[in-house]
Design an enzyme around this catalytic site. Structure first.
Site, PDB file in Angstrom:
ATOM      1  N   ASP A 285       0.913  -1.228  -0.372  1.00  0.00           N
ATOM      2  CA  ASP A 285       0.356   0.192  -0.154  1.00  0.00           C
ATOM      3  C   ASP A 285       0.469   1.341   0.283  1.00  0.00           C
ATOM      4  O   ASP A 285       0.331   2.414   0.310  1.00  0.00           O
ATOM      5  CB  ASP A 285      -0.768  -0.281   0.902  1.00  0.00           C
ATOM      6  CG  ASP A 285       0.066   0.188   2.924  1.00  0.00           C
ATOM      7  OD1 ASP A 285       0.846  -0.687   2.502  1.00  0.00           O
ATOM      8  OD2 ASP A 285      -0.375   0.925   3.780  1.00  0.00           O
TER       9      ASP A 285
ATOM     10  N   GLY B 283       2.644   2.959  -2.235  1.00  0.00           N
ATOM     11  CA  GLY B 283       1.757   3.928  -3.629  1.00  0.00           C
ATOM     12  C   GLY B 283       1.407   5.408  -2.804  1.00  0.00           C
ATOM     13  O   GLY B 283       1.409   6.274  -3.425  1.00  0.00           O
TER      14      GLY B 283
ATOM     15  N   TYR C 156       0.244   1.851  15.347  1.00  0.00           N
ATOM     16  CA  TYR C 156       1.101   2.468  15.880  1.00  0.00           C
ATOM     17  C   TYR C 156       0.727   3.292  16.578  1.00  0.00           C
ATOM     18  O   TYR C 156       0.214   4.184  17.172  1.00  0.00           O
ATOM     19  CB  TYR C 156       2.325   2.988  14.522  1.00  0.00           C
ATOM     20  CG  TYR C 156       2.896   1.831  13.886  1.00  0.00           C
ATOM     21  CD1 TYR C 156       2.936   0.310  14.136  1.00  0.00           C
ATOM     22  CD2 TYR C 156       1.474   1.925  12.325  1.00  0.00           C
ATOM     23  CE1 TYR C 156       2.778  -0.531  12.558  1.00  0.00           C
ATOM     24  CE2 TYR C 156       1.484   0.489  11.661  1.00  0.00           C
ATOM     25  CZ  TYR C 156       2.051  -0.326  11.623  1.00  0.00           C
ATOM     26  OH  TYR C 156       2.620  -1.309  10.780  1.00  0.00           O
TER      27      TYR C 156
ATOM     28  N   LYS D  72      -1.351  -5.734  13.937  1.00  0.00           N
ATOM     29  CA  LYS D  72      -0.047  -5.584  13.440  1.00  0.00           C
ATOM     30  C   LYS D  72       0.357  -4.451  14.234  1.00  0.00           C
ATOM     31  O   LYS D  72       0.083  -3.086  14.792  1.00  0.00           O
ATOM     32  CB  LYS D  72      -0.431  -5.441  11.505  1.00  0.00           C
ATOM     33  CG  LYS D  72       1.019  -4.729  11.140  1.00  0.00           C
ATOM     34  CD  LYS D  72       1.154  -4.669   9.668  1.00  0.00           C
ATOM     35  CE  LYS D  72       2.336  -4.085   9.408  1.00  0.00           C
ATOM     36  NZ  LYS D  72       2.547  -3.512   7.567  1.00  0.00           N
TER      37      LYS D  72
ATOM     38  N   ARG E 298       8.530  -3.627   2.709  1.00  0.00           N
ATOM     39  CA  ARG E 298      10.061  -3.647   1.949  1.00  0.00           C
ATOM     40  C   ARG E 298      11.437  -4.913   2.827  1.00  0.00           C
ATOM     41  O   ARG E 298      11.892  -4.451   1.497  1.00  0.00           O
ATOM     42  CB  ARG E 298      10.200  -1.827   2.255  1.00  0.00           C
ATOM     43  CG  ARG E 298       9.725  -0.931   1.809  1.00  0.00           C
ATOM     44  CD  ARG E 298       9.773   0.639   3.120  1.00  0.00           C
ATOM     45  NE  ARG E 298       8.890   0.605   4.274  1.00  0.00           N
ATOM     46  CZ  ARG E 298       9.050   2.026   5.295  1.00  0.00           C
ATOM     47  NH1 ARG E 298       9.346   2.754   4.087  1.00  0.00           N
ATOM     48  NH2 ARG E 298       8.440   1.577   5.563  1.00  0.00           N
TER      49      ARG E 298
END
Length: 267
Positions: A26, A28, A146, A177, A231
């Site tokens: 995601d 982009g 997060y 996550k 990544r």
């Protein structure tokens, strides 16, 4: 659990190990077409060839195909968006709906929340609303939680990460996550307190593939349910072979040393 949700979860999690290898793509929207995501169809093909369980994309990328080469590849549609060009880069707002994800054939949806941001309240409201809609439709929900804001001193602190995981589960996520805390003992507490499956984020691209594999292994030893890493997977020089090694670790329960036998060239 609803039968529809259970069926969809089996397209994301290996039904035998109850673990998963998810590759988010995601980025982009957030940072543009970074290395590894210039040609999305090629990226997806490489990940499927390696045996990744699912990919996570924005709605416009679903058309590139998430079930290819005869392998099942779960499709998670990301509902949140925000760019690094914004003066408020930690703000994530809903850019689509559970219903649109269903029309696209999604197996799950995801929402991103940054605790500690000034707009935390709106992001939590969005998560709650998506959770209600996902439950109504039997759609699995992954919450990326997060801690990023002016009061957050260390987003990898075990207490902070446990808080993030608990917020996700408290507001109805089926999977959360979060950041990895750095060691198995502290991450085990995160998993225990969450009460739902926990997968680790990869964060910034690591210099060492071995360090990445060690992180995955120790998170599993702590009770984690796998990974949702972008990544450190799609920017690897050989993503297909890296995912093959991850399969050995995640689904065959191999040690890192066992998993890299015959794959030492990827390190």
């Amino acid at each position: 659990m609803q039968i529809g949700k259970a069926i969809r979860l089996e397209r994301i999690f290996n039904r035998n190990t109850m673990r998963t290898i998810i590759v988010p793509m995601d980025h982009g929207v957030t940072v543009g077409p970074i290395a590894g995501l210039e040609k999305m169809r090629d990226t997806v093909t490489n990940l499927v060839a390696g045996g990744a369980n699912a990919g996570l994309v924005h709605k416009g990328q679903v058309k590139l195909g998430h079930r290819m080469q005869g392998h099942d590849f779960g499709c998670i549609v990301h509902l949140s968006g925000g760019t690094c060009l914004s003066p408020y880069p930690n703000v994530k707002r809903l850019v689509t709906t559970v219903e649109e994800a269903i029309r696209l054939g999604a197996d799950g949806v995801s929402v991103h929340v940054n605790l500690g941001d000034e707009t935390e309240g709106q992001m939590l409201t969005d998560l709650g609303r998506v959770s209600a809609s996902a439950e109504e439709w039997g759609m699995p929900l992954l919450a990326m939680i997060y801690a990023r804001g002016p009061k957050v001193r260390n987003e990898f602190d075990a207490d902070v990460v446990a808080h993030c995981a608990r917020v996700g589960s408290e507001l109805g996520a089926d999977v959360v996550k979060v950041n990895y805390t750095g060691d198995a003992e502290s991450f085990a507490r995160v998993v225990e307190c969450a009460g739902v499956p926990v997968v680790i984020a990869g964060g910034a691209k690591l210099d060492s593939t071995r360090d990445f594999l060690d992180m995955v292994r120790t998170s599993l030893d702590a009770g984690g349910s796998g990974l949702s890493v972008g990544r450190n997977v799609f920017q690897h020089r050989d993503p297909t072979r890296l995912v093959e090694v991850l399969n050995r670790i995640v689904h065959e329960n191999a040690s890192v040393d066992e998993a890299i036998q015959g794959y030492s060239d990827i390190l």
